[in-house]
Design a protein around this motif. Structure first.
Motif, PDB file in Angstrom:
ATOM      1  N   THR A   1     -61.906  23.910  95.181  1.00  0.00           N
ATOM      2  CA  THR A   1     -61.668  25.254  95.037  1.00  0.00           C
ATOM      3  C   THR A   1     -60.275  25.392  95.711  1.00  0.00           C
ATOM      4  OG1 THR A   1     -63.020  25.525  96.792  1.00  0.00           O
ATOM      5  CG2 THR A   1     -63.508  26.570  94.674  1.00  0.00           C
ATOM      6  N   VAL A   2     -59.658  26.324  95.942  1.00  0.00           N
ATOM      7  CA  VAL A   2     -58.373  26.873  96.481  1.00  0.00           C
ATOM      8  C   VAL A   2     -58.593  26.742  98.160  1.00  0.00           C
ATOM      9  CG1 VAL A   2     -58.354  29.277  95.510  1.00  0.00           C
ATOM     10  CG2 VAL A   2     -56.125  28.017  96.151  1.00  0.00           C
ATOM     11  N   LYS A   3     -57.634  26.303  98.594  1.00  0.00           N
ATOM     12  CA  LYS A   3     -57.731  26.152 100.055  1.00  0.00           C
ATOM     13  C   LYS A   3     -56.130  26.119 100.673  1.00  0.00           C
ATOM     14  CE  LYS A   3     -61.968  24.237 101.235  1.00  0.00           C
ATOM     15  NZ  LYS A   3     -62.420  23.842  99.974  1.00  0.00           N
ATOM     16  N   SER A   4     -56.208  26.584 101.956  1.00  0.00           N
ATOM     17  CA  SER A   4     -54.650  26.593 102.660  1.00  0.00           C
ATOM     18  C   SER A   4     -55.113  26.260 103.985  1.00  0.00           C
ATOM     19  CB  SER A   4     -54.040  27.970 102.712  1.00  0.00           C
ATOM     20  OG  SER A   4     -53.783  28.217 101.409  1.00  0.00           O
ATOM     21  N   ALA A   5     -54.088  25.572 104.707  1.00  0.00           N
ATOM     22  CA  ALA A   5     -54.273  25.007 106.124  1.00  0.00           C
ATOM     23  C   ALA A   5     -52.963  24.952 106.736  1.00  0.00           C
ATOM     24  CB  ALA A   5     -55.047  23.633 106.060  1.00  0.00           C
ATOM     25  N   PHE A   6     -52.853  25.392 108.083  1.00  0.00           N
ATOM     26  CA  PHE A   6     -51.541  25.298 108.769  1.00  0.00           C
ATOM     27  C   PHE A   6     -51.733  23.910 109.307  1.00  0.00           C
ATOM     28  CE2 PHE A   6     -52.031  29.787 108.659  1.00  0.00           C
ATOM     29  CZ  PHE A   6     -50.747  30.314 108.518  1.00  0.00           C
TER      30      PHE A   6
ATOM     31  N   ALA B   1     -43.450  31.709 123.565  1.00  0.00           N
ATOM     32  CA  ALA B   1     -43.181  33.147 123.345  1.00  0.00           C
ATOM     33  C   ALA B   1     -41.704  33.236 123.132  1.00  0.00           C
ATOM     34  CB  ALA B   1     -43.869  34.120 124.516  1.00  0.00           C
ATOM     35  N   GLY B   2     -41.134  34.524 122.527  1.00  0.00           N
ATOM     36  CA  GLY B   2     -39.721  35.018 122.564  1.00  0.00           C
ATOM     37  C   GLY B   2     -38.730  34.292 121.701  1.00  0.00           C
ATOM     38  N   ALA B   3     -39.534  33.365 120.831  1.00  0.00           N
ATOM     39  CA  ALA B   3     -38.504  32.793 119.903  1.00  0.00           C
ATOM     40  C   ALA B   3     -39.059  32.731 118.374  1.00  0.00           C
ATOM     41  CB  ALA B   3     -38.445  31.274 120.130  1.00  0.00           C
ATOM     42  N   GLU B   4     -38.365  32.510 117.508  1.00  0.00           N
ATOM     43  CA  GLU B   4     -38.754  32.182 115.954  1.00  0.00           C
ATOM     44  C   GLU B   4     -39.475  30.856 116.075  1.00  0.00           C
ATOM     45  OE1 GLU B   4     -35.977  32.562 113.278  1.00  0.00           O
ATOM     46  OE2 GLU B   4     -36.187  35.044 113.056  1.00  0.00           O
ATOM     47  N   VAL B   5     -40.573  30.815 115.342  1.00  0.00           N
ATOM     48  CA  VAL B   5     -41.132  29.430 114.960  1.00  0.00           C
ATOM     49  C   VAL B   5     -41.440  29.309 113.721  1.00  0.00           C
ATOM     50  CG1 VAL B   5     -42.372  29.120 117.187  1.00  0.00           C
ATOM     51  CG2 VAL B   5     -43.415  30.431 115.354  1.00  0.00           C
ATOM     52  N   LEU B   6     -41.048  27.952 113.292  1.00  0.00           N
ATOM     53  CA  LEU B   6     -41.493  27.617 111.818  1.00  0.00           C
ATOM     54  C   LEU B   6     -42.874  27.083 111.477  1.00  0.00           C
ATOM     55  CD1 LEU B   6     -39.828  27.110 109.030  1.00  0.00           C
ATOM     56  CD2 LEU B   6     -39.584  24.911 109.658  1.00  0.00           C
ATOM     57  N   LEU B   7     -43.630  27.948 110.882  1.00  0.00           N
ATOM     58  CA  LEU B   7     -45.026  27.639 110.764  1.00  0.00           C
ATOM     59  C   LEU B   7     -44.907  26.713 109.240  1.00  0.00           C
ATOM     60  CD1 LEU B   7     -46.669  30.773 111.533  1.00  0.00           C
ATOM     61  CD2 LEU B   7     -46.553  28.880 112.880  1.00  0.00           C
ATOM     62  N   ARG B   8     -45.783  25.576 109.369  1.00  0.00           N
ATOM     63  CA  ARG B   8     -45.560  24.658 108.362  1.00  0.00           C
ATOM     64  C   ARG B   8     -47.367  24.768 107.829  1.00  0.00           C
ATOM     65  NH1 ARG B   8     -41.706  21.576 107.848  1.00  0.00           N
ATOM     66  NH2 ARG B   8     -40.276  21.082 109.469  1.00  0.00           N
ATOM     67  N   GLY B   9     -47.496  24.257 106.730  1.00  0.00           N
ATOM     68  CA  GLY B   9     -48.763  24.086 105.942  1.00  0.00           C
ATOM     69  C   GLY B   9     -48.906  23.546 104.577  1.00  0.00           C
TER      70      GLY B   9
END
Ligand code: MTE
Length: 381
Positions: free
Chosen positions: A269-274, A284-292
């Motif tokens: 089936t369809v799935k997603s993971a970070f 805290a206090g900064a932009e973060v780039l999340l990948r998955g």
């Protein structure tokens, strides 16, 4: 390998085969041990390329990894679906050199255990299911090289009467609840067997590692991992339907909403993971780039959305164009945490058939095919 790990000797196809629980090292930064199995840690994929390196590829062993000797190994095909080799005692044989001499093919395929994500039936849906309590790490992508199963079947004298092909592993018999169910084996309908199935002898450019099926395994693209029998030895090709516990008792969908005798599971089936640790710490206090990454047995991923506010709003993630049409899709999204504390990340993908991950997966007795949106906890600050 540590000889002290060798705990059993058995005969496999005439060759004396020792076994070991899992042969490769299991560094906790890469893999989490779960009984006879090992789960890939998703943070171990951060910054990696498209394929999963062999050192962190998940291992699903019903029993143990056999140490099969390549020089005495034989693929032995028999059954009523072949011309002239009806009995197991008088098979058509191929050695590794024979297979290597046949036209080789390389394919990038995803392997995923049907039970991947099982623990979320319990933790998110209060519906626990028995079996290995996988998070999302019972999945991996590799470059597999080998020969098409269809090529070997034709060399072995396949007839039009064949309906099922059942490869059998050379690992020890699987014993559960005091009952010996014999070798791991699952019939494959002839249509799939003649389609895109590979008898693989290489993984990511090198001979298969012990734990992933040395010297030869099946790779059945798009279908649940149990179809891809490792350490394959005998292969029954039958003119009548075949049955084993792996297509009657396990790897079927049982329970409310499913047929009384269950439904045979084929595709994943369809799935997603970070690509983050569970309970990751994020500054805290900064932009973060999340990948998955997202994937589906139905075909390529068309869209991925993420939510950081408990699913109230969803934003499209940026899909890596290099992966378009592939077996999984890498994506990124930028997040500026609103403040310190506990937050929950969500990702949901839609595949080429328009199937989108639901909020809740449909429960089934054995906890297969979890496709619900996973609530990934992080701590900011
Ligand atoms: N083949 C044999 N012979 N024995 C096994 O225990 N496990 C199956 C499949 N093939 C298994 C097997 C299952 S359930 C899965 S998910 C995949 O192998 C896992 O492949 P991997 O260990 O290379 O990741």
């Amino acid at each position: 390998m540590d000889r002290g790990q060798l705990i059993e000797l058995g005969t496999a196809m005439g060759a004396l085969a020792a076994t070991t629980p899992i042969a490769k090292p299991l560094p906790p930064a890469l893999l989490t041990r779960r009984d006879s199995n090992a789960e890939m840690r998703w943070e171990a994929m951060a910054g990696q390329g498209y394929v999963v390196p062999r050192d962190r590829f998940f291992v699903r062993n019903h029993t143990q990894s056999p140490l099969v000797a390549a020089d005495t190994w034989r693929l032995r095909l028999f059954g009523t679906g072949l011309r002239g080799a009806p009995s197991r005692a008088d098979p058509v044989e191929f050695d590794l050199g024979d297979l290597r001499a046949m036209p080789a093919e390389e394919t990038t395929a995803l392997l995923e255990c049907a039970g991947n994500g099982r623990r979320f039936f319990a933790s998110q849906q209060a519906h626990p299911a028995p079996g290995v309590p996988w998070g999302l790490g019972a999945v991996g992508v590799a470059r597999w090289r080998g020969v098409r199963l269809s090529t070997v079947l034709r060399h072995a004298g396949l007839t039009d009467a064949a309906v099922d092909v059942q490869p059998e592993g050379l690992d020890p018999d699987y014993v559960t609840g005091g009952v010996n169910l014999g070798r791991v084996r699952r019939p494959l309908p002839i249509g799939k067997a003649l389609d895109d199935v590979l008898l693989a002898y290489e993984m990511n450019g090198r001979p298969l590692p012990t734990d992933h099926g040395f010297p030869v395994r099946l790779v059945v693209p798009g279908w649940i991992g149990v179809s891809s029998i490792k350490w394959v030895g005998p292969v029954e090709v039958s003119a009548t339907a075949l049955f084993s516990p792996w297509n009657t008792q396990f790897y079927r969908m049982f329970g409310p909403g499913h047929p009384v005798d269950g439904r045979f599971v084929t595709t994943t089936t369809v799935k997603s993971a970070f690509e983050l640790p569970w309970d990751a710490r994020i500054p805290a206090g900064a932009e973060v780039l999340l990948r998955g990454r997202s994937w589906s047995g139905n075909g390529p991923i068309r869209a991925v959305e993420t939510s950081t506010d408990d699913g109230t709003t969803w934003h499209p993630a940026d899909l890596d164009p290099a992966d378009e049409g592939g077996v999984w899709q890498r994506w990124t999204t930028v997040w500026r945490p609103p403040g310190p504390g506990r937050w929950t990340l969500r990702a949901r993908a839609t595949d080429v058939t328009g199937t989108r991950q639901p909020d809740q997966a449909r429960p089934n007795a054995l906890g297969y095919l979890f496709d619900g949106i996973v609530r990934h906890p992080v701590t900011v600050g």
